[in-house]
Design a protein around this motif. Structure first.
Motif, PDB file in Angstrom:
ATOM      1  N   THR A  28      17.847   7.251  -1.631  1.00 29.03           N
ATOM      2  CA  THR A  28      18.943   7.381  -2.589  1.00 29.03           C
ATOM      3  C   THR A  28      20.243   7.855  -1.974  1.00 29.03           C
ATOM      4  N   ALA A  29      20.231   8.121  -0.679  1.00 28.67           N
ATOM      5  CA  ALA A  29      21.464   8.533   0.013  1.00 28.67           C
ATOM      6  C   ALA A  29      21.457   7.910   1.398  1.00 28.67           C
ATOM      7  N   PRO A  30      22.605   7.446   1.866  1.00 32.18           N
ATOM      8  CA  PRO A  30      22.657   6.842   3.187  1.00 32.18           C
ATOM      9  C   PRO A  30      22.316   7.844   4.263  1.00 32.18           C
ATOM     10  N   PRO A  31      21.632   7.395   5.341  1.00 34.63           N
ATOM     11  CA  PRO A  31      21.285   8.316   6.422  1.00 34.63           C
ATOM     12  C   PRO A  31      22.527   8.803   7.116  1.00 34.63           C
ATOM     13  N   ALA A  32      22.452  10.019   7.654  1.00 32.47           N
ATOM     14  CA  ALA A  32      23.609  10.588   8.368  1.00 32.47           C
ATOM     15  C   ALA A  32      23.870   9.829   9.628  1.00 32.47           C
ATOM     16  N   THR A  38       0.825  -1.191   0.000  1.00 31.48           N
ATOM     17  CA  THR A  38       0.000   0.000   0.000  1.00 31.48           C
ATOM     18  C   THR A  38       0.875   1.263   0.000  1.00 31.48           C
ATOM     19  N   ALA A  39       0.223   2.393  -0.272  1.00 29.38           N
ATOM     20  CA  ALA A  39       0.953   3.667  -0.261  1.00 29.38           C
ATOM     21  C   ALA A  39       1.529   3.941   1.125  1.00 29.38           C
ATOM     22  N   ARG A  40       0.769   3.627   2.170  1.00 24.22           N
ATOM     23  CA  ARG A  40       1.275   3.831   3.527  1.00 24.22           C
ATOM     24  C   ARG A  40       2.455   2.919   3.815  1.00 24.22           C
ATOM     25  N   GLU A  41       2.365   1.673   3.385  1.00 25.54           N
ATOM     26  CA  GLU A  41       3.476   0.738   3.603  1.00 25.54           C
ATOM     27  C   GLU A  41       4.720   1.174   2.839  1.00 25.54           C
ATOM     28  N   ARG A  43      14.874  -6.759   9.294  1.00 23.88           N
ATOM     29  CA  ARG A  43      14.820  -5.350   8.953  1.00 23.88           C
ATOM     30  C   ARG A  43      15.969  -4.922   8.039  1.00 23.88           C
ATOM     31  N   VAL A  44      17.096  -5.593   8.129  1.00 26.47           N
ATOM     32  CA  VAL A  44      18.203  -5.281   7.220  1.00 26.47           C
ATOM     33  C   VAL A  44      17.765  -5.470   5.770  1.00 26.47           C
ATOM     34  N   GLN A  45      17.038  -6.552   5.509  1.00 26.34           N
ATOM     35  CA  GLN A  45      16.582  -6.787   4.142  1.00 26.34           C
ATOM     36  C   GLN A  45      15.576  -5.731   3.694  1.00 26.34           C
ATOM     37  N   LEU A  46      14.792  -5.203   4.629  1.00 28.55           N
ATOM     38  CA  LEU A  46      13.894  -4.107   4.261  1.00 28.55           C
ATOM     39  C   LEU A  46      14.694  -2.861   3.886  1.00 28.55           C
ATOM     40  N   VAL A  47      15.778  -2.602   4.620  1.00 30.29           N
ATOM     41  CA  VAL A  47      16.638  -1.463   4.280  1.00 30.29           C
ATOM     42  C   VAL A  47      17.199  -1.635   2.879  1.00 30.29           C
ATOM     43  N   ILE A  48      17.704  -2.822   2.581  1.00 33.65           N
ATOM     44  CA  ILE A  48      18.261  -3.097   1.255  1.00 33.65           C
ATOM     45  C   ILE A  48      17.198  -2.895   0.185  1.00 33.65           C
ATOM     46  N   THR A  49      15.994  -3.415   0.433  1.00 36.93           N
ATOM     47  CA  THR A  49      14.911  -3.285  -0.541  1.00 36.93           C
ATOM     48  C   THR A  49      14.571  -1.818  -0.789  1.00 36.93           C
ATOM     49  N   ALA A  50      14.577  -1.007   0.257  1.00 41.43           N
ATOM     50  CA  ALA A  50      14.290   0.428   0.084  1.00 41.43           C
ATOM     51  C   ALA A  50      15.314   1.068  -0.853  1.00 41.43           C
ATOM     52  N   TYR A  51      16.582   0.655  -0.741  1.00 39.65           N
ATOM     53  CA  TYR A  51      17.600   1.188  -1.649  1.00 39.65           C
ATOM     54  C   TYR A  51      17.437   0.625  -3.058  1.00 39.65           C
ATOM     55  N   GLU A  52      17.121  -0.664  -3.160  1.00 40.27           N
ATOM     56  CA  GLU A  52      16.943  -1.281  -4.476  1.00 40.27           C
ATOM     57  C   GLU A  52      15.798  -0.623  -5.240  1.00 40.27           C
ATOM     58  N   LEU A  53      14.755  -0.241  -4.525  1.00 36.78           N
ATOM     59  CA  LEU A  53      13.594   0.409  -5.148  1.00 36.78           C
ATOM     60  C   LEU A  53      13.786   1.903  -5.324  1.00 36.78           C
ATOM     61  N   VAL A  78       6.292   3.731   4.964  1.00 39.56           N
ATOM     62  CA  VAL A  78       6.985   3.092   6.088  1.00 39.56           C
ATOM     63  C   VAL A  78       8.285   2.461   5.623  1.00 39.56           C
ATOM     64  N   LEU A  79       8.269   1.806   4.472  1.00 44.42           N
ATOM     65  CA  LEU A  79       9.480   1.184   3.937  1.00 44.42           C
ATOM     66  C   LEU A  79      10.560   2.231   3.688  1.00 44.42           C
ATOM     67  N   THR A  80      10.161   3.382   3.196  1.00 46.33           N
ATOM     68  CA  THR A  80      11.117   4.469   2.971  1.00 46.33           C
ATOM     69  C   THR A  80      11.766   4.906   4.276  1.00 46.33           C
ATOM     70  N   LEU A  81      10.957   5.024   5.322  1.00 44.24           N
ATOM     71  CA  LEU A  81      11.490   5.451   6.616  1.00 44.24           C
ATOM     72  C   LEU A  81      12.359   4.372   7.246  1.00 44.24           C
ATOM     73  N   VAL A  82      11.995   3.105   7.055  1.00 44.06           N
ATOM     74  CA  VAL A  82      12.856   2.019   7.520  1.00 44.06           C
ATOM     75  C   VAL A  82      14.211   2.103   6.820  1.00 44.06           C
ATOM     76  N   GLY A  83      14.172   2.380   5.511  1.00 44.36           N
ATOM     77  CA  GLY A  83      15.412   2.520   4.746  1.00 44.36           C
ATOM     78  C   GLY A  83      16.276   3.667   5.225  1.00 44.36           C
ATOM     79  N   ARG A  84      15.659   4.661   5.818  1.00 45.55           N
ATOM     80  CA  ARG A  84      16.412   5.796   6.358  1.00 45.55           C
ATOM     81  C   ARG A  84      16.897   5.538   7.785  1.00 45.55           C
ATOM     82  N   GLY A  85      16.577   4.344   8.313  1.00 42.23           N
ATOM     83  CA  GLY A  85      17.106   3.965   9.615  1.00 42.23           C
ATOM     84  C   GLY A  85      16.246   4.338  10.787  1.00 42.23           C
ATOM     85  N   LEU A  86      14.991   4.715  10.560  1.00 40.82           N
ATOM     86  CA  LEU A  86      14.127   5.115  11.667  1.00 40.82           C
ATOM     87  C   LEU A  86      13.586   3.893  12.407  1.00 40.82           C
ATOM     88  N   SER A  87      13.443   4.021  13.713  1.00 41.58           N
ATOM     89  CA  SER A  87      12.843   2.977  14.539  1.00 41.58           C
ATOM     90  C   SER A  87      11.323   3.060  14.404  1.00 41.58           C
TER      91      SER A  87
END
Length: 235
Positions: free
Chosen positions: A231-235, A171-174, A217-227, A177-186
């Protein structure tokens, strides 16, 4: 130490000790880790392996909770051993990779192989012990000198990256969330950002794990970058 939060309850079942299989071709390294773990009230050494082949064999026979895996070893290296262990049927042990800052290529390979954590050998002993428990509890863990920068670089390499996980049904909401997981947010930080409850954020992450067939969750981070959601690693 960068800890990628889990959606599983922390701790192990009851008072059962977390069993660790040590894998390193240097006997002194294994001895040092054995002594370190022996003094910990919640950990025990299940066995020792001097190479990848032995680690795969012992992981199947001893069923440890965590395999501490060196990368550079004679014969089967730690990457192939990690791949075989994490692909084993049932509930395979978590693999905690020992690496060095200069081993970027090995880190990329270990991510794809299914490792749940990365440590560098010069880390503080207390951090190593904490890392074992973190990974055993279902969290993913990345040492400071490895960092999500490596995930970003690794996931952006088209030659090495497989096709992104299918995202039908997300979903759009998910996706948010995936984007925020990719940015390292809890989960708590995601809840604050999206003005939802922590329980709702956790539910979204759990559904993403299921829909994307992601192990952690690591795989979710990877997926966020793959998609290219990030596009830039979190600070």
């Amino acid at each position: 130490m960068t800890r990628v939060p889990s959606d599983e309850p922390s701790g192990t079942d009851g008072n059962r000790l977390t069993r660790v299989l040590l894998t390193d071709d240097q006997p002194l390294v294994r001895h040092g880790l054995r002594v370190l773990i022996a003094d910990h009230p919640r950990l025990e050494v299940a066995g020792e392996a001097a190479n990848g082949e032995e680690a795969v064999r012992l992981a199947e026979r001893l069923a440890p909770d965590v395999v501490m895996m060196d990368i550079r070893m004679p014969g089967m290296d730690g990457l192939e051993a990690t791949r075989r262990i994490t692909a084993s049927p049932g509930t395979p042990p978590k693999v905690l990779v020992l690496t060095t800052f200069d081993d970027d290529e090995y880190v990329y390979g270990a991510l794809r192989a299914g490792a749940s954590g990365f440590l560098v050998k010069d880390m503080d002993m207390d951090q190593i012990l904490a890392a074992i428990e973190t990974v055993a509890a279902g969290d993913a863990l990345i040492a400071p000198s490895v960092t999500r920068r490596l995930i970003a670089e690794f996931a952006a390499r088209p030659a090495a990256a497989p096709p992104p996980r299918p995202t039908e049904g997300i979903t759009a909401r998910e996706r948010e969330v995936l984007t925020l997981v990719g940015r390292g947010l809890s989960n708590a930080e995601i809840a604050t950002r999206l003005h939802i409850s922590v329980a709702t954020a956790k539910a979204h992450v759990s559904r993403l794990l299921t829909k994307l067939d992601a192990r952690d969750r690591v795989q979710l981070v990877i997926t966020a970058y793959e998609l290219r959601l990030v596009t830039a690693p979190p600070a």
